[in-house]
Design a protein around this motif. Structure first.
Motif, short mmCIF file in Angstrom:
data_model
loop_
_atom_site.label_atom_id
_atom_site.label_comp_id
_atom_site.label_asym_id
_atom_site.label_seq_id
_atom_site.Cartn_x
_atom_site.Cartn_y
_atom_site.Cartn_z
N SER A 210 18.79 53.65 30.61
CA SER A 210 19.03 52.09 30.53
C SER A 210 19.32 51.80 32.07
CB SER A 210 20.17 52.33 29.47
OG SER A 210 20.28 50.83 28.98
N HIS A 215 16.31 47.87 28.35
CA HIS A 215 16.08 47.91 27.05
C HIS A 215 16.64 46.72 26.57
CE1 HIS A 215 21.49 48.54 27.02
NE2 HIS A 215 20.68 47.08 25.98
N SER A 219 17.14 49.26 20.47
CA SER A 219 16.20 50.17 20.89
C SER A 219 17.53 51.19 21.07
CB SER A 219 15.85 50.42 22.52
OG SER A 219 17.42 50.07 23.38
N GLY A 268 12.75 50.93 24.70
CA GLY A 268 12.72 50.44 23.65
C GLY A 268 11.35 49.27 23.70
#
Length: 460
Positions: A210, A215, A219, A268
């Motif tokens: 991340s 992100h 997610s 994500g």
């Protein structure tokens, strides 16, 4: 000092009213009756904001705005307009005006709009000052050193800074790897874009992906909003990966993919994003040895080491220490309120003779501490920390290779100072304690720059 606002309007009475209103709000003002006069004032005087009518003879507000955008792009412009000209005012904002104010002008609207515009102006000015300061700090003349090993570093920086090539900086902790990375960035075509530094050893492993790639909302638990990662923050600029040898293997694979494909995917996310980012990596580890042990990807090593630059330890270039002392004094003295301070020849010699296990960072910290503690204009040998002048005896053969003459000089000077202190500064007695004649002692005192008086001997 109050902000100065240039008022432009062909109605003289309104100019007087606005000048009084601005004075009541705490601003200084200058006035112009048309756009041409306003441009002349902008060339002559320091102005922070232009408040102009939209419809004027000779040169209207939109024409004036276009000229200001061309000649003074950072200058905020606020348009004054009657209700019937709101559409023109909106177009002026699209053309670069900060905002517009309806006539007749309300004091609260005027106060709020000007405050917002000037807040933006100050932020832009501060950012520009910071950018110029950083650019100046990391010019080539901030890479200080005349030693052969450091001149090689400077040559390498000069060769690679204009390129997009990935660079790997190696060297012990404290040798100045981030300083060199910033010098490469600020002397490159990317210098107006961000320089983003990330310490790979300082980020929790579960947040690494991340942190680097960002992100999308939802997610993972705690991802309450979309987040831009370091690659996104550095778009168009430079991403500095410090302590890259501490990067986990699974993340190494993802970084390798970004280097190969110039794309990445947020955690994500379902779509690829481009990565127009130059990578400069740094480590104090032997990455090839780690690759042989399976702790670092060999293919990533070769991707990072397209242009390797090895930074020498400070003990390998002691002749550069006097230059670094001058650099740090110049950098630190103003902020510490200690101007005009210098090191005595003996203090500089002792600093140059020390091995500096913490390298340039340790030297800089030492200089800062000495400047804070300084009472006069010159930092003498007696002002230095004890560890710089008193070294524990070592077993012969320990710590090779050494500079024998420097080690002998430190040993000899320490005993001379001890003898002088015991003899209360009396040279004849000090020479007897050392088992040498007075003339031999005198030569050594001159060689090491030791000033003799009873008081000085007691302090030394």
């Amino acid at each position: 000092m109050p902000h100065t606002i240039l008022i432009v309007d062909d109605e003289i009475r309104l100019l007087d009213v606005l000048s009084g209103a601005l004075e009541a709000l705490g601003y200084a003002s200058v006035a112009a009756a048309n756009g041409a006069e306003a441009l002349n004032i902008l060339e002559r005087e320091q102005v922070d904001l232009v408040l102009t009518d939209l419809r004027m003879p000779v040169m209207g507000g939109r024409e004036l705005l276009a000229e200001i955008r061309s000649k003074h792009p950072a200058m905020p412009v606020v348009i004054m307009t009657a209700f019937s000209s709101v559409r023109d005012a909106v177009q002026a904002i699209k053309d670069g005006a900060f905002d517009y104010i309806d006539k007749p002008i309300e004091q609260d609207d005027l106060s709020t709009t000007l405050a917002n515009a000037l807040r933006l102006r100050d932020a832009l000015r501060d950012n520009e000052h910071l950018r110029q300061e950083l650019a100046g700090r990391y010019k080539f003349d901030s890479l200080v050193g005349n030693s052969g090993s450091f001149r090689a570093v400077i040559r390498s920086v000069g060769e690679v800074c204009e390129q997009r090539t990935t660079v790997l900086l190696t060297g012990e902790s404290g040798t100045g790897k981030e300083v060199v990375a910033r010098a490469i960035h600020f002397n490159s075509p990317r210098h107006r874009k961000p320089f983003v530094a990330v310490n790979c050893a300082a980020i929790p492993e579960n947040l690494l992906e991340s942190e680097f790639f960002g992100h999308v909302k939802g997610s993972f638990t705690g991802a309450l909003t979309n987040r831009t990662g370091r690659f996104g923050q550095a778009e168009g600029g430079t991403l500095f990966l410090d302590e890259v040898g501490d990067m986990p293997l699974h993340l190494q694979a993802k970084i390798l993919r970004v280097l190969q494909e110039r794309q990445y995917e947020p955690v994500g996310g379902s779509s690829q994003r481009s990565a127009d980012v130059r990578i400069i990596a740094a480590t104090n580890r032997d990455l090839l040895a780690m690759a042989g042990e399976g702790r670092f990807r060999e293919d990533l090593y070769y991707r990072l080491a397209v242009f390797p630059i090895a930074l020498p330890a400070l003990r390998e270039r002691p002749e550069d220490i006097p230059l670094l002392l001058d650099l740090f004094v110049n950098q630190l003295s103003s902020s510490l309120g200690k101007r005009g301070i210098q090191f005595s020849a003996e203090a500089a010699r002792l600093l140059s003779a020390y091995r500096w296990p913490g390298n340039v960072r340790e030297l800089q910290n030492c200089v800062e501490r000495l400047l804070i503690q300084s009472k006069g204009r010159t930092i003498e040998a007696r002002d230095l920390p004890a560890y710089l002048t008193e070294r524990p005896a070592a077993e012969p053969g320990a710590g090779f290779p050494i500079l024998l003459d420097e080690e002998a000089a430190v040993f000899e000077r320490r005993y001379i100072l001890a003898a002088l202190k015991q003899a209360n500064g009396v040279q004849v007695r000090a020479a007897e304690l050392l088992g040498i004649n007075e003339r031999s002692l005198w030569h050594r005192l001159k060689k090491y720059g030791i000033a003799i008086s009873k008081a000085a001997a007691a302090q030394n």
